[in-house]
Scaffold this motif. Structure first.
Motif, PDB file in Angstrom:
ATOM      1  N   GLY A 136       3.765  14.907 -22.709  1.00 21.41           N
ATOM      2  CA  GLY A 136       3.651  15.853 -21.602  1.00 21.41           C
ATOM      3  C   GLY A 136       4.549  17.077 -21.707  1.00 21.41           C
ATOM      4  N   GLU A 137       5.239  17.210 -22.821  1.00 23.85           N
ATOM      5  CA  GLU A 137       6.193  18.306 -22.968  1.00 23.85           C
ATOM      6  C   GLU A 137       5.494  19.656 -22.987  1.00 23.85           C
ATOM      7  N   VAL A 138       6.108  20.637 -22.352  1.00 20.38           N
ATOM      8  CA  VAL A 138       5.623  22.015 -22.359  1.00 20.38           C
ATOM      9  C   VAL A 138       6.786  22.923 -22.752  1.00 20.38           C
ATOM     10  N   LYS A 139       6.548  23.766 -23.738  1.00 24.16           N
ATOM     11  CA  LYS A 139       7.577  24.728 -24.154  1.00 24.16           C
ATOM     12  C   LYS A 139       6.977  26.108 -24.211  1.00 24.16           C
ATOM     13  N   LYS A 140       7.780  27.108 -23.895  1.00 28.46           N
ATOM     14  CA  LYS A 140       7.294  28.482 -23.917  1.00 28.46           C
ATOM     15  C   LYS A 140       8.169  29.337 -24.822  1.00 28.46           C
ATOM     16  N   GLN A 141       7.490  30.240 -25.530  1.00 23.26           N
ATOM     17  CA  GLN A 141       8.168  31.269 -26.306  1.00 23.26           C
ATOM     18  C   GLN A 141       7.464  32.579 -25.959  1.00 23.26           C
ATOM     19  N   LYS A 142       8.045  33.328 -25.035  1.00 24.87           N
ATOM     20  CA  LYS A 142       7.464  34.603 -24.599  1.00 24.87           C
ATOM     21  C   LYS A 142       6.012  34.372 -24.155  1.00 24.87           C
ATOM     22  N   ARG A 143       5.045  34.896 -24.874  1.00 24.53           N
ATOM     23  CA  ARG A 143       3.640  34.761 -24.461  1.00 24.53           C
ATOM     24  C   ARG A 143       2.983  33.487 -25.002  1.00 24.53           C
ATOM     25  N   LEU A 144       3.722  32.678 -25.740  1.00 23.24           N
ATOM     26  CA  LEU A 144       3.166  31.464 -26.318  1.00 23.24           C
ATOM     27  C   LEU A 144       3.578  30.256 -25.482  1.00 23.24           C
ATOM     28  N   THR A 145       2.600  29.402 -25.163  1.00 23.43           N
ATOM     29  CA  THR A 145       2.863  28.163 -24.437  1.00 23.43           C
ATOM     30  C   THR A 145       2.341  27.004 -25.256  1.00 23.43           C
ATOM     31  N   PHE A 146       3.210  26.045 -25.507  1.00 24.14           N
ATOM     32  CA  PHE A 146       2.881  24.870 -26.305  1.00 24.14           C
ATOM     33  C   PHE A 146       2.902  23.650 -25.387  1.00 24.14           C
ATOM     34  N   GLN A 147       1.866  22.802 -25.546  1.00 22.88           N
ATOM     35  CA  GLN A 147       1.805  21.589 -24.723  1.00 22.88           C
ATOM     36  C   GLN A 147       1.567  20.376 -25.596  1.00 22.88           C
ATOM     37  N   GLY A 188       0.119  16.477 -25.143  1.00 19.81           N
ATOM     38  CA  GLY A 188      -0.620  15.670 -24.193  1.00 19.81           C
ATOM     39  C   GLY A 188       0.159  14.464 -23.702  1.00 19.81           C
ATOM     40  N   GLU A 189      -0.238  13.987 -22.541  1.00 13.25           N
ATOM     41  CA  GLU A 189       0.456  12.837 -21.947  1.00 13.25           C
ATOM     42  C   GLU A 189       0.358  11.599 -22.838  1.00 13.25           C
ATOM     43  N   ALA A 190      -0.785  11.439 -23.483  1.00  7.15           N
ATOM     44  CA  ALA A 190      -0.983  10.275 -24.358  1.00  7.15           C
ATOM     45  C   ALA A 190      -0.533  10.547 -25.790  1.00  7.15           C
ATOM     46  N   LYS A 191       0.016  11.717 -26.040  1.00  7.84           N
ATOM     47  CA  LYS A 191       0.473  12.121 -27.386  1.00  7.84           C
ATOM     48  C   LYS A 191      -0.647  12.014 -28.415  1.00  7.84           C
ATOM     49  N   LYS A 192      -1.859  12.352 -27.973  1.00  9.35           N
ATOM     50  CA  LYS A 192      -2.972  12.378 -28.931  1.00  9.35           C
ATOM     51  C   LYS A 192      -3.514  13.787 -29.105  1.00  9.35           C
ATOM     52  N   ASN A 193      -2.938  14.740 -28.395  1.00  6.91           N
ATOM     53  CA  ASN A 193      -3.397  16.113 -28.537  1.00  6.91           C
ATOM     54  C   ASN A 193      -2.280  17.070 -28.188  1.00  6.91           C
ATOM     55  N   SER A 194      -2.464  18.290 -28.664  1.00  6.23           N
ATOM     56  CA  SER A 194      -1.509  19.345 -28.378  1.00  6.23           C
ATOM     57  C   SER A 194      -2.269  20.656 -28.339  1.00  6.23           C
ATOM     58  N   SER A 195      -1.699  21.634 -27.697  1.00  5.12           N
ATOM     59  CA  SER A 195      -2.362  22.936 -27.642  1.00  5.12           C
ATOM     60  C   SER A 195      -1.337  24.057 -27.714  1.00  5.12           C
ATOM     61  N   LEU A 196      -1.832  25.179 -28.206  1.00  5.99           N
ATOM     62  CA  LEU A 196      -1.045  26.410 -28.237  1.00  5.99           C
ATOM     63  C   LEU A 196      -1.866  27.476 -27.526  1.00  5.99           C
ATOM     64  N   HIS A 197      -1.288  28.103 -26.525  1.00 13.08           N
ATOM     65  CA  HIS A 197      -1.972  29.140 -25.753  1.00 13.08           C
ATOM     66  C   HIS A 197      -1.178  30.431 -25.863  1.00 13.08           C
ATOM     67  N   ILE A 198      -1.882  31.504 -26.208  1.00 11.25           N
ATOM     68  CA  ILE A 198      -1.248  32.821 -26.260  1.00 11.25           C
ATOM     69  C   ILE A 198      -1.843  33.675 -25.140  1.00 11.25           C
ATOM     70  N   THR A 199      -0.999  34.202 -24.317  1.00 10.00           N
ATOM     71  CA  THR A 199      -1.426  35.065 -23.210  1.00 10.00           C
ATOM     72  C   THR A 199      -1.434  36.513 -23.665  1.00 10.00           C
ATOM     73  N   ALA A 200      -2.503  37.218 -23.318  1.00 18.08           N
ATOM     74  CA  ALA A 200      -2.571  38.663 -23.599  1.00 18.08           C
ATOM     75  C   ALA A 200      -2.254  38.964 -25.054  1.00 18.08           C
ATOM     76  N   THR A 201      -3.155  38.569 -25.940  1.00 18.58           N
ATOM     77  CA  THR A 201      -2.911  38.702 -27.371  1.00 18.58           C
ATOM     78  C   THR A 201      -2.619  40.142 -27.770  1.00 18.58           C
ATOM     79  N   GLN A 202      -1.808  40.265 -28.813  1.00 21.19           N
ATOM     80  CA  GLN A 202      -1.486  41.558 -29.403  1.00 21.19           C
ATOM     81  C   GLN A 202      -1.835  41.507 -30.882  1.00 21.19           C
ATOM     82  N   THR A 203      -1.911  42.672 -31.516  1.00 20.12           N
ATOM     83  CA  THR A 203      -2.289  42.700 -32.936  1.00 20.12           C
ATOM     84  C   THR A 203      -1.290  41.928 -33.798  1.00 20.12           C
ATOM     85  N   THR A 204      -0.069  41.828 -33.346  1.00 17.22           N
ATOM     86  CA  THR A 204       0.937  41.087 -34.116  1.00 17.22           C
ATOM     87  C   THR A 204       0.703  39.578 -34.081  1.00 17.22           C
TER      88      THR A 204
END
Lengths: 115, 109
Positions: free
Chosen positions: B53-64, B66-82
């Motif tokens: 269930g851990e959630v960590k953020k790095q500026k516009r990046l959010t990493f999650q 899953g509660e069952a530790k069978k999945n993870s996701s990376l979300h980028i808000t408002a993408t930039q060319t970089t």
């Protein structure tokens, strides 16, 4: 802190020739990895060393690929003889030690083209 | 053996839109690491998730993780060319890294 050094950066050889790549990990890093990355794919682990011992070489095509890390520091990866399908980027990475909280630091890679 | 699957393989977005990549496994993940590889570059470590269930953020990046530790996701808000590049997840299990195939982020011109 100096990063992982690899050489050469690029290599073009004909099939059936041999080639060698060199890697010098970050100083003090006990774990060294060699990966093969074919264009558009993720890195595929070829071999993992802990100091000068092999931890995992299950995906290393041992009939043509060999790797050594004799003094537990730098390492060489050799292909003999090369095939067309060996064209890829060969990445070396190192980490401080085997463990749950260690990140891998990658070198720039060697881009091999077999013609 | 264990497999780590990433979806989608590619994602085209307009600059400013959000981006998400998902990492899934049929077995319980140990610790998930995320890497970014710029075109022509080498993978660079971004973050490691350890706890359910851990959630960590790095500026516009959010990493999650899953509660069952069978999945993870990376979300980028408002993408930039970089942000262009390929994002890989890797399971740090039994002192080995098991890699996903990566998701390539492409910014539409």
């Amino acid at each position: 802190e100096a990063g992982v050094a690899q050489s050469p950066r690029y290599k073009i050889i004909e099939k059936r020739q041999s080639v060698a790549f060199w890697c010098n990990p970050i100083s003090g890093h006990a774990t060294l990895y060699w990966y093969q990355q074919i264009l558009g794919q993720g890195p595929k682990l070829l071999i993992q060393f802990q100091n000068n011992g092999v931890v995992d070489d299950s995906q290393l095509p041992k009939d043509r690929f060999s790797a050594e890390r004799l003094k537990g520091v730098d390492s060489t990866l050799k292909i003999q003889p090369a095939k067309l399908e060996d064209s890829a980027v060969y990445l070396c990475a190192s980490s401080q030690e085997q463990g749950w909280d260690t990140e891998a630091f990658f070198g720039q890679g060697t881009r091999l083209t077999v013609v | 053996g264990q497999q780590v699957m990433q979806i989608p393989q590619y994602q085209h977005v307009q600059e400013g839109e959000d981006f998400t990549t998902y990492c899934n496994s049929s077995t319980t993940l140990s610790n998930i690491q995320w890497y970014k590889q710029r075109p022509g570059g080498h993978p660079v470590f971004l973050i490691q998730l350890v706890k359910s269930g851990e959630v960590k953020k790095q500026k516009r990046l959010t990493f999650q993780f899953g509660e069952a530790k069978k999945n993870s996701s990376l979300h980028i808000t408002a993408t930039q060319t970089t942000d262009v590049g390929t994002y890989f997840c890797a399971d740090n299990s039994n002192y080995q890294l098991i890699w996903g195939a990566g998701t390539k982020l492409i910014i539409k011109p």
